[in-house]
Write a protein that holds these residues in place. Structure first.
Motif, PDB file in Angstrom:
ATOM      1  N   TYR A 158      41.737  44.625  41.326  1.00  0.00           N
ATOM      2  CA  TYR A 158      42.641  43.787  42.093  1.00  0.00           C
ATOM      3  C   TYR A 158      44.197  44.315  42.076  1.00  0.00           C
ATOM      4  O   TYR A 158      45.014  43.586  43.097  1.00  0.00           O
ATOM      5  CB  TYR A 158      42.938  42.670  40.820  1.00  0.00           C
ATOM      6  CG  TYR A 158      41.720  41.747  40.497  1.00  0.00           C
ATOM      7  CD1 TYR A 158      41.278  40.865  41.647  1.00  0.00           C
ATOM      8  CD2 TYR A 158      40.844  41.695  39.474  1.00  0.00           C
ATOM      9  CE1 TYR A 158      40.155  40.263  41.603  1.00  0.00           C
ATOM     10  CE2 TYR A 158      39.767  40.892  39.232  1.00  0.00           C
ATOM     11  CZ  TYR A 158      39.283  40.357  40.126  1.00  0.00           C
ATOM     12  OH  TYR A 158      38.172  39.481  40.151  1.00  0.00           O
ATOM     13  N   SER A 192      32.900  38.127  45.953  1.00  0.00           N
ATOM     14  CA  SER A 192      32.922  37.218  44.869  1.00  0.00           C
ATOM     15  C   SER A 192      33.938  37.991  43.705  1.00  0.00           C
ATOM     16  O   SER A 192      34.448  39.323  44.230  1.00  0.00           O
ATOM     17  CB  SER A 192      31.640  37.379  44.068  1.00  0.00           C
ATOM     18  OG  SER A 192      31.255  38.514  44.102  1.00  0.00           O
ATOM     19  N   TYR A 193      34.534  37.403  42.961  1.00  0.00           N
ATOM     20  CA  TYR A 193      35.667  37.876  41.951  1.00  0.00           C
ATOM     21  C   TYR A 193      34.886  38.253  40.693  1.00  0.00           C
ATOM     22  O   TYR A 193      34.540  37.175  39.935  1.00  0.00           O
ATOM     23  CB  TYR A 193      36.655  36.985  41.905  1.00  0.00           C
ATOM     24  CG  TYR A 193      37.190  36.549  43.286  1.00  0.00           C
ATOM     25  CD1 TYR A 193      38.224  37.548  43.776  1.00  0.00           C
ATOM     26  CD2 TYR A 193      37.020  35.507  43.927  1.00  0.00           C
ATOM     27  CE1 TYR A 193      38.821  37.095  45.184  1.00  0.00           C
ATOM     28  CE2 TYR A 193      37.596  35.343  45.214  1.00  0.00           C
ATOM     29  CZ  TYR A 193      38.573  36.072  45.916  1.00  0.00           C
ATOM     30  OH  TYR A 193      38.877  35.736  47.005  1.00  0.00           O
ATOM     31  N   GLU A 194      34.895  39.562  40.226  1.00  0.00           N
ATOM     32  CA  GLU A 194      34.174  39.853  38.841  1.00  0.00           C
ATOM     33  C   GLU A 194      35.450  40.398  38.184  1.00  0.00           C
ATOM     34  O   GLU A 194      36.720  40.258  38.326  1.00  0.00           O
ATOM     35  CB  GLU A 194      33.338  41.211  39.370  1.00  0.00           C
ATOM     36  CG  GLU A 194      32.485  40.728  40.320  1.00  0.00           C
ATOM     37  CD  GLU A 194      31.493  39.659  40.204  1.00  0.00           C
ATOM     38  OE1 GLU A 194      31.276  39.593  38.891  1.00  0.00           O
ATOM     39  OE2 GLU A 194      31.063  39.009  41.161  1.00  0.00           O
ATOM     40  N   GLU A 195      34.901  40.482  36.899  1.00  0.00           N
ATOM     41  CA  GLU A 195      36.113  41.005  35.908  1.00  0.00           C
ATOM     42  C   GLU A 195      36.833  42.290  36.323  1.00  0.00           C
ATOM     43  O   GLU A 195      38.011  42.306  35.799  1.00  0.00           O
ATOM     44  CB  GLU A 195      35.275  41.480  34.575  1.00  0.00           C
ATOM     45  CG  GLU A 195      36.179  41.663  33.410  1.00  0.00           C
ATOM     46  CD  GLU A 195      35.564  41.659  32.223  1.00  0.00           C
ATOM     47  OE1 GLU A 195      35.943  42.520  31.275  1.00  0.00           O
ATOM     48  OE2 GLU A 195      34.233  41.394  32.191  1.00  0.00           O
ATOM     49  N   ASP A 196      36.238  43.057  36.880  1.00  0.00           N
ATOM     50  CA  ASP A 196      36.933  44.318  37.223  1.00  0.00           C
ATOM     51  C   ASP A 196      37.364  44.455  38.556  1.00  0.00           C
ATOM     52  O   ASP A 196      38.206  45.563  38.943  1.00  0.00           O
ATOM     53  CB  ASP A 196      35.952  45.729  37.308  1.00  0.00           C
ATOM     54  CG  ASP A 196      35.174  45.904  35.687  1.00  0.00           C
ATOM     55  OD1 ASP A 196      36.100  45.479  34.814  1.00  0.00           O
ATOM     56  OD2 ASP A 196      34.219  46.193  35.566  1.00  0.00           O
ATOM     57  N   THR A 199      37.633  42.809  42.769  1.00  0.00           N
ATOM     58  CA  THR A 199      36.693  41.839  43.983  1.00  0.00           C
ATOM     59  C   THR A 199      35.573  42.640  44.380  1.00  0.00           C
ATOM     60  O   THR A 199      35.663  43.739  45.089  1.00  0.00           O
ATOM     61  CB  THR A 199      37.684  41.613  45.056  1.00  0.00           C
ATOM     62  OG1 THR A 199      38.871  41.327  44.939  1.00  0.00           O
ATOM     63  CG2 THR A 199      37.070  40.575  46.295  1.00  0.00           C
TER      64      THR A 199
END
Length: 423
Positions: free
Chosen positions: A378, A397-401, A403
Motif C-alpha cells: 500500500y 483485490s485488496y489483501e492484508e499485504d 493490492t
C-alpha cells in the motif's frame, strides 16, 4: 478572365498496351488520376502493340489519329499512360502541336498540389528535380537561341546546359540536406516510442482504399472526445500525402500508435518512391501493418500486388500483416464483418465492422503478452498507477499485504514493477 482560368483543361488520355495484362485497368486509373488533378477527360485513344516506338511512343498512323482526335475534342493536353523519354516528348509535341503530359509528370503535379507539410513538400521537390534533370535540352536555353548556326553558339548552349544541370544537382543536394534534418527528428521520435514500448500499427495500401476513413472511424470508436485528431479524408486518389500518427487507447488500457501512410498507385514513379522513403519509415518500423484493400474494386488483386511490390522495393517486409478488405458494403452479396485468421472483410463506415477490426488489432498486438500477478504494498501507490496506465488489468483485490493485481503487460514495461511479480 478569371472564370476562363478556373476552367479545367481538356485532356485526351492515350496509351500503348505493350503486353500489359492490366492495361485496361491502368488506362481507367489514368483517367481517375487526371480528374484528381482537376483535368477534364474528353477522350481515350489506345494502340495495341508489343513495344512502344522509340521516337514517338506511338506508331506513325496512331500519331496522326491522335492529332485528328485532339482537334475534334478541342483537347489542351495529350496525357500518356507511361513515363516518356525526353526525346519522345519533344518529338510528339513537334508532330502534334499540343502539350504532352506523361503519367509521371501527372502524378508529380498531384503530389505537388497536395503536399501540406514541409516534409512532403521537400520530398516532392526532390522527385520533381530528379525527373527534370535528364530532360534538360539545349534548345530550351536562351543562349542556344541567340541566332547564328556556328560552332561558338552551340558551345554556348552546351555550357548553359551544363550550368543548368549543376544548378539542379545543387538544388537536389540542398533539398536532401533539409529533408535529412526532418528525418533525424522523426528518428528520435521513433526511438522514444521504442523506449516507451508503445507498439506501432501502420495503415498501408492503394490510394483511395479507405485508409484515412478507417483511421478516423477507429478514433471515433475509441477516442470520441477528440474530433480534432481526425485526419483529412476524401473520395479521391491521393487525397492526402502527409503521414498522420495518433495514439489509440483500447478499453483494456493497452495503447498503440496508428499511422496513416501515403497511398500507392500502379507505375508510381521510382523517384517519388525513393523521396517518400522517410514518410514510409513509419511502416518500416511498425510492429503491425494493416493492408487496406478496396474490396469493391474489380481490380483489387492488382492493387494488392502493387502495394506488395512497392513495400518490397522499400525493403518493408517480415512484418505481421492484417489484410483488411474494406468497402464490403459496396460489393453486392458480401457478408461483413467476416474474420478469418489475419484477414477481415469489413466496411470502415460500419461500427460493428470497425469493432471487429479493433479486436483483431488487439489480438495481433497483445495476445502474446503474459498475464502476471502483482502484489503491490500500500506504500507503493505509484506502482498501481503505473500498471493502470500501461497494462490490461483483469482482476484487482485488496489483501492484508497490499493490492493484488492480475494484469496482462508488455514484458518490456516490467522494469519498474518487476519486484512485485508473484511467483
Amino acid at each position: 478572365m478569371e472564370e476562363t482560368y478556373m476552367q479545367p483543361k481538356k485532356v485526351l488520355i492515350t496509351g500503348v498496351s505493350q503486353r500489359q495484362v492490366n492495361f485496361d485497368y491502368t488506362m481507367r486509373e489514368l483517367g481517375e488520376l487526371a480528374r484528381a488533378d482537376n483535368l477534364e477527360v474528353v477522350g481515350d485513344v489506345r494502340q495495341n502493340i508489343d513495344q512502344a516506338n522509340h521516337a514517338t511512343y506511338f506508331g506513325k498512323g496512331k500519331v496522326q489519329e491522335i492529332k485528328e482526335r485532339a482537334v475534334a475534342e478541342d483537347a489542351d493536353i495529350i496525357l500518356i499512360n507511361d513515363e516518356l523519354s525526353p526525346s519522345q516528348i519533344r518529338n510528339l509535341e513537334k508532330e502534334l502541336g499540343i502539350s504532352i503530359l506523361d503519367r509521371t509528370q501527372l502524378i508529380l503535379e498531384i503530389f505537388a498540389s497536395r503536399a501540406k507539410t514541409k516534409e512532403a513538400q521537400l520530398q516532392v521537390a526532390i522527385a520533381e528535380a530528379k525527373y527534370q534533370l535528364p530532360r534538360l535540352h539545349p534548345s530550351e536555353n536562351k543562349l542556344d537561341q541567340q541566332g547564328g548556326g556556328g560552332t561558338a553558339n552551340r558551345g554556348a548552349g552546351e555550357t548553359q546546359l551544363e550550368l543548368d544541370r549543376r544548378l539542379i544537382e545543387k538544388r537536389i543536394t540542398k533539398l536532401k540536406a533539409e529533408l535529412a534534418k526532418i528525418d533525424q527528428q522523426q528518428l528520435v521520435q521513433r526511438r522514444q516510442r521504442t523506449k516507451n514500448a508503445i507498439p506501432v500499427v501502420a495503415l498501408v495500401g492503394y490510394t483511395n482504399a479507405g485508409k484515412s476513413t478507417t483511421m478516423n472511424r477507429i478514433l471515433q470508436r475509441l477516442n470520441p472526445d477528440t474530433p480534432e485528431k481526425q485526419v483529412f479524408e476524401k473520395d479521391m486518389l491521393f487525397a492526402t500525402l502527409d503521414t498522420s500518427v495518433r495514439e489509440i487507447v483500447l478499453p483494456n488500457q493497452q495503447k498503440f500508435l496508428l499511422s496513416d501512410t501515403v497511398g500507392f498507385v500502379t507505375k508510381l514513379p521510382h523517384h517519388l518512391i525513393q523521396a517518400f522513403k522517410s514518410t514510409l519509415a513509419e511502416a518500416a518500423s511498425a510492429d503491425l501493418l494493416i493492408h487496406v484493400v478496396d474490396y469493391s474494386d474489380p481490380n483489387y488483386l492488382d492493387m494488392m500486388e502493387t502495394t506488395q511490390e512497392t513495400l518490397e522495393s522499400l525493403n518493408i517486409k517480415d512484418i505481421p500483416v492484417i489484410e483488411a478488405y474494406n468497402k464490403a458494403d459496396l460489393k453486392p452479396d458480401t457478408r461483413y464483418p467476416e474474420v478469418d485468421g489475419n484477414q477481415i472483410v469489413y466496411s470502415a463506415r460500419d461500427e460493428v465492422a470497425i469493432d471487429a477490426l479493433i479486436a483483431l488489432i488487439n489480438k495481433q498486438l497483445f495476445e502474446q503478452y503474459p498475464t502476471l500477478d502483482f502484489l503491490v504494498p500500500y506504500t507503493e501507490g505509484q506502482a498501481v498507477s503505473y500498471l493502470s496506465d500501461r497494462a490490461n488489468i483483469t482482476k484487482q483485490s485488496y489483501e492484508e499485504d497490499g493490492t493484488l493485481i492480475r494484469a496482462q503487460i508488455n514484458p518490456d514495461l516490467l522494469g519498474p514493477v518487476k519486484k512485485f511479480v508473484q511467483a
